[in-house]
Design an enzyme around this catalytic site. Structure first.
Site, PDB file in Angstrom:
ATOM      1  CD  GLU A   1       9.975 -10.746  -4.439  1.00 55.62           C
ATOM      2  OE1 GLU A   1      10.050 -10.228  -4.993  1.00 55.62           O
ATOM      3  OE2 GLU A   1       9.031 -10.686  -3.739  1.00 55.62           O
TER       4      GLU A   1
ATOM      5  CE1 TYR B   1      11.321  -5.680  -4.785  1.00 53.85           C
ATOM      6  CE2 TYR B   1      11.447  -7.509  -5.868  1.00 53.85           C
ATOM      7  CZ  TYR B   1      10.871  -6.818  -5.255  1.00 53.85           C
ATOM      8  OH  TYR B   1       9.441  -7.328  -4.832  1.00 53.85           O
TER       9      TYR B   1
ATOM     10  CG  ASP C   1       8.076  -2.960  -5.635  1.00 56.25           C
ATOM     11  OD1 ASP C   1       7.814  -1.565  -5.555  1.00 56.25           O
ATOM     12  OD2 ASP C   1       7.550  -3.119  -6.661  1.00 56.25           O
TER      13      ASP C   1
ATOM     14  CB  CYS D   1      -0.516   4.739  -4.962  1.00 57.24           C
ATOM     15  SG  CYS D   1       1.053   6.714  -5.428  1.00 57.24           S
TER      16      CYS D   1
ATOM     17  CB  CYS E   1      -5.462   7.259  -1.113  1.00 58.65           C
ATOM     18  SG  CYS E   1      -3.366   7.153  -0.639  1.00 58.65           S
TER      19      CYS E   1
ATOM     20  CB  CYS F   1      -0.081  12.195  -0.260  1.00 55.72           C
ATOM     21  SG  CYS F   1       0.042  11.533  -1.920  1.00 55.72           S
TER      22      CYS F   1
END
Length: 276
Positions: free
Chosen positions: A40, A120, A138, A185, A195, A201
């Site tokens: 991370e 995060y 994030d 995206c 998608c 959406c």
DNA sequence: TTCCGGTACG
DNA sequence: CGTACAGGAA
């Protein structure tokens, strides 16, 4: 009621798509909190594909928090070279030292006390390593969720919306959202035609692009990076750093001051060295 | 809000 | 050659 149903269908479609197409990053098959921490921190502001070889080498040389905590900063920075944002490497080693001594914090607030671990990263560790039911918001999740809702959402609203969508497997949902953001995206030219959740959406309009970064060529960041690379290879006098970087003495002076303040370099006699 | 790397992609 | 990057700290 209808809102819940829409979200449930959308998340089902998301997870179905993810299970079929998930990118096989090495850290995704791991639950060791140390491995998750390393990945991370490396992933902060760095594309996942580019992190993979660094992660493998790093984990081989520093397989445990104690191994990393005991390592010379010079060696840590050497393995970090090319990833950028060198302060991340020092903070990661400092975090490993805390964990090696005190053990792992057991909640998000505790994790956030570790150097280099913010909101995060703390939630990512809690979710991926400890199985906590938390959303790791994030840049991908921010963009995807804003587009779903047709408006740029503030941090508190983002967290609330994300938590509401989590489902029983938080880690899987977090990773599915990141994959969707990275592969479909995308910020520019999103692949709405491919998608899996397009029908639920509002469309890509809501995304607000970040303010452009300044030029890298000739910047303080370029100079800092050049100084670190030089000192990782060998100690150097101030004059040698001016010579090798090609920057003027004033800028080199400032950069060394900042790097010293951050604990990355220190003077040693008439030379500069990577800090212990 | 601003700064912090370095890379790869269109 | 501009853009974007699994953010965090001051």
């Amino acid at each position: 009621m209808a809102e819940r149903s829409l979200e449930a269908e959308r998340n089902d479609a998301l997870l179905t798509w993810y299970r079929a197409t998930a990118r096989p990053f090495p850290w995704r098959s791991m639950r060791d909190p140390y491995a998750i921490l390393v990945s991370e921190v490396m992933l902060q502001q760095t594309q996942a594909d580019r992190v993979v070889p660094y992660f493998e080498r790093f984990m081989t040389e520093f397989p445990t928090p104690r191994a990393l905590a005991d390592a010379p900063l010079t060696r840590v920075l050497e393995l970090w070279s090319g990833l950028g944002y060198n302060s991340r490497a020092k903070r990661l080693r400092d975090a490993a030292a805390v964990v090696a001594t005190d053990g792992w914090p057991d909640d998000v607030d505790g994790l956030m006390q570790l150097p280099g671990v913010g909101p995060y990263t703390a939630k990512a560790i809690a979710s991926f390593a400890f199985g906590a039911s938390v959303a790791a918001v994030d840049t991908n999740l921010r963009r995807v969720l804003s587009r779903w809702h047709g408006e740029e959402l503030k941090p508190a609203a983002l967290q609330a919306v994300a938590e509401r969508n989590l489902g029983p497997d938080a880690a899987q949902w977090n990773q599915a959202m990141m994959d969707l953001g990275a592969r479909i995206c995308r910020p520019r030219a999103p692949h709405c035609d491919r998608c899996p959740v397009e029908q639920w959406c509002a469309g890509p309009g809501a995304y607000v692009p970040p303010r452009p970064q300044g030029r890298f060529e000739g910047s303080a960041r370029q100079l800092r990076g050049a100084i670190i690379r030089h000192l990782v290879a060998r100690p150097a006098t101030f004059a040698a750093l001016v010579e090798s970087t090609g920057f003027d003495a004033g800028h080199v002076e400032e950069a060394l001051y900042d790097l010293r303040t951050e604990g990355l370099v220190e003077p040693d006699g008439d030379r500069w060295v990577i800090a212990e």
